[in-house]
Scaffold this motif. Sequence first.
Motif, PDB file in Angstrom:
ATOM      1  N   ASN A  47       0.734  -1.420   0.034  1.00 39.15           N
ATOM      2  CA  ASN A  47      -0.135   0.126  -0.047  1.00 39.15           C
ATOM      3  C   ASN A  47       0.707   1.195  -0.065  1.00 39.15           C
ATOM      4  OD1 ASN A  47      -2.772   0.904  -0.089  1.00 39.15           O
ATOM      5  ND2 ASN A  47      -2.591   1.545   1.928  1.00 39.15           N
TER       6      ASN A  47
ATOM      7  N   HIS B  40      -3.013   0.315  -9.120  1.00 36.19           N
ATOM      8  CA  HIS B  40      -3.072   1.350  -8.070  1.00 36.19           C
ATOM      9  C   HIS B  40      -3.953   2.405  -8.217  1.00 36.19           C
ATOM     10  CE1 HIS B  40      -0.128   4.083  -9.488  1.00 36.19           C
ATOM     11  NE2 HIS B  40       0.661   3.100  -9.572  1.00 36.19           N
ATOM     12  N   GLY B  41      -4.440   3.441  -7.422  1.00 37.47           N
ATOM     13  CA  GLY B  41      -5.581   4.517  -7.530  1.00 37.47           C
ATOM     14  C   GLY B  41      -4.765   5.563  -8.404  1.00 37.47           C
TER      15      GLY B  41
ATOM     16  N   CYS C  15      -0.843  -4.841  -5.809  1.00 38.66           N
ATOM     17  CA  CYS C  15      -1.826  -3.620  -5.792  1.00 38.66           C
ATOM     18  C   CYS C  15      -1.899  -2.928  -4.546  1.00 38.66           C
ATOM     19  CB  CYS C  15      -3.188  -4.316  -6.066  1.00 38.66           C
ATOM     20  SG  CYS C  15      -3.715  -5.498  -4.746  1.00 38.66           S
TER      21      CYS C  15
ATOM     22  N   ILE D 274      -6.944  -0.696  -3.313  1.00 37.94           N
ATOM     23  CA  ILE D 274      -7.959  -0.367  -4.266  1.00 37.94           C
ATOM     24  C   ILE D 274      -8.755  -1.712  -4.578  1.00 37.94           C
ATOM     25  CG2 ILE D 274      -6.489  -1.142  -6.204  1.00 37.94           C
ATOM     26  CD1 ILE D 274      -7.756   1.321  -7.842  1.00 37.94           C
TER      27      ILE D 274
ATOM     28  N   GLY E 185     -13.021  -4.081  -5.585  1.00 40.03           N
ATOM     29  CA  GLY E 185     -12.710  -4.368  -7.021  1.00 40.03           C
ATOM     30  C   GLY E 185     -13.426  -5.408  -7.313  1.00 40.03           C
TER      31      GLY E 185
END
Length: 360
Positions: A23, A48-49, A73, A76, A80
């Motif tokens: 993260n 990722h965002g 990832c 997010i 999902g």
Amino acid sequence: DGLVRDAILREMGRDGQVYVLYNRVQSIERFYERLRQLVPEARIAIGHGQMKEHVLEDVMLDFYDGKYDVLLCTTIIEAGLDVPKANTLIVIDADRFGLAQLYQIRGRVGRSNRLAYAYLTIQPGKVLSENADKRLDAIREFTEFGAGFRVAMRDLEIRGTGNLLGNAQSGHMASVGYDLYVKMIEQTVQKLRGDVKLGDIQTKMEIRLDAFLPGDYVTSDKQRIDVYKKVALVDDADKRADMLEELIDRFGDPPRPVINLVNIAHLKGLSGRIGVDNVSIKKGFLAMRFAPTAKPDVEKLVMLLTKYKKQLILSATQPPVLMINMPPMSAEDLVKKSLPLMEEVAATLDPRGDQALDAS
């Protein structure tokens, strides 16, 4: 590193896919290179965002279609796609996540009929904070289907809102007690409708007493929740007597914290009926502050003050505070001995009494 490699290869060996949750967007590319060196056999994608919307969408759809073995990832994935073949999750630095968040993330795997694995990893040799340790213990403990409620309860305890089922509560039922949950929805709907009645005011209790259900008295969490909900409905002497009788029948003679719990619930119920929004003990007085929206019947109030000249005192403050004056005694005894007087006060000032008379 060995654990991460083995977990990925094990999942790939059964034609499955893996989420690796890392993260930190700033260093996710570096971790990607590290992961690629660890498992050169795996096809790895990053999601990722902060990626452009169409790029992220393509990555997620390709992962769903099985074009990648591993999705590196961020969180997010909490909201999902459901990927039936993704049944291994590896969380890096799991101690940095909240309990509810870990529980939500863990739910991304195990969405098919395959046994799923969630690895919550921390840096080797890292000394965890007390709360982080509790969070990881809880997520490891609550693995059965439908454990979300128990996780939410533990999350409240860890974050300091209060131990709803134990002695850390110390009498503050109004702040975090079960009646808040039982009544909150109904009261909120009434407020949105503009239909706030005097007896609907939420009373805050600021009385320092041991008031809870000990685990050795009511041993089952489920039973304690049920008892707390029943105690929250005690607002007169008859209900209090019934509650105590039920406790004795089911669990034996109640210890002092349980008696205190029922007495405080009784006092709170009586106070709420007359529009009191705060009850506390100050300088030996039991002080009950009326809510700003409360408009108690002045004539009835004066009648009570005249009848109980030394025991009942009304402050000249705004909002007014009704005080019960007793000889010096413990908070426990003050609450207990105030209940009969408060019964009469509530019976006199409760607006629902007039409604009942009108209805008859």
